[in-house]
Design a protein around this motif. Structure first.
Motif, mmCIF file in Angstrom:
data_model
loop_
_atom_site.group_PDB
_atom_site.id
_atom_site.type_symbol
_atom_site.label_atom_id
_atom_site.label_comp_id
_atom_site.label_asym_id
_atom_site.label_seq_id
_atom_site.Cartn_x
_atom_site.Cartn_y
_atom_site.Cartn_z
ATOM 1 N N ILE A 221 0.610 -1.142 -0.234
ATOM 2 C CA ILE A 221 -0.186 0.138 0.034
ATOM 3 C C ILE A 221 0.925 1.323 -0.129
ATOM 4 O O ILE A 221 0.711 2.223 -0.716
ATOM 5 N N GLU A 225 0.677 4.318 -2.457
ATOM 6 C CA GLU A 225 0.710 5.708 -2.410
ATOM 7 C C GLU A 225 1.693 6.414 -2.851
ATOM 8 O O GLU A 225 1.479 7.722 -3.111
ATOM 9 N N ASN A 228 1.159 7.594 -6.419
ATOM 10 C CA ASN A 228 0.266 8.091 -6.881
ATOM 11 C C ASN A 228 0.840 9.441 -6.309
ATOM 12 O O ASN A 228 0.226 10.709 -6.897
ATOM 13 N N GLN A 234 -1.002 13.548 -5.320
ATOM 14 C CA GLN A 234 -1.750 13.604 -4.380
ATOM 15 C C GLN A 234 -1.279 13.044 -2.881
ATOM 16 O O GLN A 234 -0.114 12.235 -2.752
ATOM 17 N N PHE A 236 -0.508 12.393 1.318
ATOM 18 C CA PHE A 236 -0.858 11.058 2.548
ATOM 19 C C PHE A 236 0.537 11.648 3.516
ATOM 20 O O PHE A 236 1.411 11.574 3.630
ATOM 21 N N ARG A 274 -10.338 5.818 8.923
ATOM 22 C CA ARG A 274 -11.378 5.654 7.575
ATOM 23 C C ARG A 274 -11.670 4.150 7.069
ATOM 24 O O ARG A 274 -10.139 4.039 7.004
ATOM 25 N N ARG A 275 -11.762 4.585 6.057
ATOM 26 C CA ARG A 275 -12.491 3.107 5.612
ATOM 27 C C ARG A 275 -11.629 3.148 4.998
ATOM 28 O O ARG A 275 -10.478 2.000 4.116
ATOM 29 N N GLN A 276 -10.682 4.193 4.086
ATOM 30 C CA GLN A 276 -9.824 4.388 3.024
ATOM 31 C C GLN A 276 -8.396 4.365 3.627
ATOM 32 O O GLN A 276 -7.258 4.429 2.756
ATOM 33 N N ASP A 277 -8.299 4.458 4.845
ATOM 34 C CA ASP A 277 -7.527 4.106 5.627
ATOM 35 C C ASP A 277 -6.531 2.832 5.610
ATOM 36 O O ASP A 277 -7.170 2.193 5.765
ATOM 37 N N THR A 278 -4.651 2.898 6.060
ATOM 38 C CA THR A 278 -4.897 1.199 6.415
ATOM 39 C C THR A 278 -3.829 0.996 7.924
ATOM 40 O O THR A 278 -3.030 2.063 8.283
ATOM 41 N N PRO A 292 -4.211 8.692 3.245
ATOM 42 C CA PRO A 292 -4.259 8.591 2.074
ATOM 43 C C PRO A 292 -4.889 9.871 1.911
ATOM 44 O O PRO A 292 -6.243 10.294 2.986
#
Length: 363
Positions: A221, A225, A228, A234, A236, A274-278, A292
């Motif tokens: 991941i 990131e 990206n 982007q 993060f 959040r759902r998009q976090d790891t 992100p």
């Protein structure tokens, strides 16, 4: 109008034009040709339906009913417990007072693997099993029934031709049902394989104790990131989290309590991000979180929220030890193209947090 229809209309016109004394002599050949046209039109109707079983059955039944100008039905999927068929399709109106006689013949044709014939009031009922061939080992999927009014020429006059047409349709339906069942079985098999593959993938990516991602998945991941960030600008950020004095927990209370602490921290991280976090287990008592779309200013409040959630967790209840407390130190860093090793930067901030007294966020 296609060529077959043109030829059939020419045949009808020829037969109609014959003198009445000659018609009985020409009738056998005329009926044989008519049935051949019927077979071809039914085969065409079923072939156009493709692999959709419902369309195959509907096409065959509609064509058969229209050709004979008589009600007909297909019944498949016999339910032994309920003692009845699932009626798949029908053409024309099957009167209520024919229902029981029809069902009985459908069941007998299905069970005995042979043509069954009966009558009810002013109707002739001819029923054939839906099977690819007459071998006893070949599955019988159901039955096909034609209901012929007795106002028509006697069924005996053209019974053999009618039976041949019905058998041709039944075999076509049997092959379609067989192909459909095999396709369904293959899809189910593929779904099982996919589910198994997903299970092993999740197992490989998820830390068994804490329920967060593994270090290997985190590295994947992070690489995505960073790519990206470099290509699409982007941002993060990354958090490095360490459970304070974890060795003391193991030494004082035992490794089983240490495992409970790690498991609870994993649950807190899953709840707080959040759902998009790891969230991932970095190693031992260290965890990492990738955020992100968050710069350092946005990441710091998240880190503080996680720190407080760990500190205020009901550790006494989950460990069954009064006065049991857990805190964590957190380092925060944002990705920078000029210095892309964000995990190293976050680790440096974590070290600073521990050096400054632990149970704090450093950035």
């Amino acid at each position: 109008m296609n060529n077959d229809n043109t030829l059939e209309h020419m045949l009808d016109a020829w037969y109609t034009s014959l003198p009445e004394p000659v018609k009985p002599l020409a009738e056998p050949g005329y009926r044989l040709a008519k049935h051949q046209f019927m077979k071809e039109s039914i085969n065409e109707a079923t072939s156009k339906a493709g692999s959709n079983l419902h369309d195959v059955i509907s096409g065959a039944v509609a064509t058969l009913g229209a050709r004979f100008d008589a009600p007909c039905a297909v019944a498949i999927d016999y339910d032994k417990e309920a003692g009845t068929f699932k009626m798949s399709d029908h053409h024309g109106i099957i009167e209520t007072d024919l229902a029981q006689a029809s069902l009985t013949l459908l069941e007998e044709a299905y069970a005995n693997r042979m043509t069954m014939r009966g009558n009810k009031k002013s109707k002739d009922l001819i029923t054939v099993p839906i099977s690819a061939d007459e071998e006893e080992t070949t599955p019988v999927y159901g039955a096909l029934q034609l209901i012929v009014p007795k106002t028509r020429p006697p069924l005996e006059d053209h019974y053999h031709e009618t039976e041949c047409v019905l058998y041709n349709v039944a075999r076509t339906l049997a092959l379609a049902i067989k192909a459909h069942n095999e396709h369904e079985q293959m899809q189910q098999h593929n779904r099982r394989l996919q589910d198994t593959a997903m299970h092993y993938k999740r197992t490989a990516e998820t830390d068994a104790l804490t329920g967060v991602y593994t270090r290997r998945k985190l590295d994947e991941i992070l690489a995505t990131e960073k790519d990206n960030a470099a290509k699409n600008d982007q941002m993060f950020s990354m958090l490095m989290i360490d459970v304070d004095h974890f060795k003391k927990v193991n030494d004082t209370y035992g490794h089983h309590i240490g495992d409970i602490v790690l498991k609870e921290v994993g649950a807190i991280l899953r709840r707080e991000v959040r759902r998009q976090d790891t969230a991932a287990r970095y190693g031992g008592e260290e965890f990492a979180v990738v955020l992100p779309g968050k710069d350092k200013d946005a990441a710091v409040p998240i880190a503080e929220r996680i720190r407080i959630a760990i500190k205020e967790h009901d550790w006494a209840t989950v460990t069954n030890h009064k006065e049991f407390a857990v805190t964590a130190s957190i380092g925060v860093a944002a990705y920078d193209v000029a210095n892309p090793h964000v995990e190293r930067l976050a680790d440096q901030q974590l070290y600073a947090a521990k050096h400054d007294g632990r149970n704090r966020v450093h950035f």
